[in-house]
Write an enzyme that holds these catalytic residues in place. Structure first.
Site, short mmCIF file in Angstrom:
data_model
loop_
_atom_site.label_atom_id
_atom_site.label_comp_id
_atom_site.label_asym_id
_atom_site.label_seq_id
_atom_site.Cartn_x
_atom_site.Cartn_y
_atom_site.Cartn_z
N TYR A 147 28.78 -8.82 19.43
CA TYR A 147 28.93 -9.60 20.66
C TYR A 147 27.64 -9.54 21.49
O TYR A 147 27.28 -8.47 22.00
CB TYR A 147 30.08 -9.05 21.49
CG TYR A 147 31.46 -9.31 20.93
CD1 TYR A 147 31.66 -10.17 19.86
CD2 TYR A 147 32.57 -8.69 21.48
CE1 TYR A 147 32.92 -10.42 19.36
CE2 TYR A 147 33.84 -8.93 20.99
CZ TYR A 147 34.02 -9.80 19.93
OH TYR A 147 35.28 -10.04 19.44
N LYS A 178 32.72 -9.84 13.07
CA LYS A 178 33.65 -10.54 13.96
C LYS A 178 32.84 -11.06 15.14
O LYS A 178 32.21 -10.28 15.86
CB LYS A 178 34.74 -9.58 14.44
CG LYS A 178 35.73 -10.18 15.42
CD LYS A 178 36.84 -9.17 15.71
CE LYS A 178 37.82 -9.66 16.77
NZ LYS A 178 37.30 -9.48 18.14
#
Length: 255
Positions: A147, A178
């Site tokens: 992220y 992810k």
């Protein structure tokens, strides 16, 4: 390469994420979904490829390997985490659980968040590298939350930034990255290409209308991701089994 068979179906994946209690507090919960047993029942009945818990939830709610319980959804333990109470410009998510502890609790994969671009990025990269090494010695896959965050990151959802984050996962040896949906299929396609042989799953994000959510899922799959890691859009839904089945139709190409 590490096998992903225990957390995928024909190369595709649908994970049920439940690490929001640490990351967001109780703001996402109601009287029903605050109970981990409720989430676990969704994971089992919905046939998810894996459920994502922090260490404490896994210790107290996930059936132990010695329990003899036959119907268990595969477990991914998130090894690090933080609250949202400290509003640091440059976040750091400390290691809270070891690979060995996770395996002892029944995990078949482990997860770890790197805030790409944070001033503490180097510390998280070092921790992830150690996790990859230890997990691969035990032949279990690593899912890396990549992220972009911090004062150095001008646009965390830009095509290049999201692709950079995905590429970092490949370079660091993660088996799955992810990432968050950058808003456009073409931007996600570039991130998938940048990730190379590291597979990509996309977070479900904040609660959306069902139509918006399923349309995003279609674009995610068209972009080449192997699936999604979804929390609020499943267990905040009034009909979690219904939305799960409709999402599975998209991810596993049953439409």
């Amino acid at each position: 390469m590490i096998s992903l068979e225990k957390i995928t179906t024909n190369g595709k994946a649908l994970f049920l994420a439940y690490d929001q209690g640490m990351e967001h507090g109780t703001a996402d919960f109601d009287d029903e979904n605050i109970d981990p047993n409720y989430i676990l029942s969704i994971g089992i009945e919905g046939g998810f490829n894996a459920i994502i818990f922090q260490k404490g939830i896994a210790e107290k709610y996930y059936p132990s390997p010695s329990s003899g319980q036959a119907h268990r959804v595969p477990l991914i333990i998130k090894l690090n985490g933080k609250t949202n109470l400290i509003k640091d410009q440059d976040p750091y998510s400390p290691l809270l659980c070891t690979v060995e502890e996770a395996v002892s609790l029944g995990a078949v994969a482990v997860g770890y968040t790197v805030y790409v671009g944070s001033e503490f990025e180097n510390k998280m990269i070092e921790e992830l590298s150690k996790i990859v090494r230890e997990a691969h010695e035990k032949n279990i896959p690593v899912v890396s939350w990549m992220y972009p965050r911090g004062r150095n990151v001008k646009n965390p959802n830009s095509k290049e930034t999201v692709a950079y984050a995905a590429r970092m996962g490949l370079e660091l040896g993660a088996d799955i990255v992810k990432i968050q949906y950058p808003g456009f299929k073409d931007a996600l396609s570039w991130a998938v290409e940048a990730a190379g042989k590291t597979k990509v799953v996309v977070s479900g994000g904040a609660k959306q209308t069902e139509q918006e959510f399923l349309e995003m899922a279609r674009n995610i799959m068209k972009a080449g991701a192997i699936g999604m890691a979804v929390g609020r859009n499943i267990w905040q839904n009034k009909d979690p089994m219904g939305i799960t089945e409709r999402l599975k139709e998209v991810i596993f190409e049953k439409e």
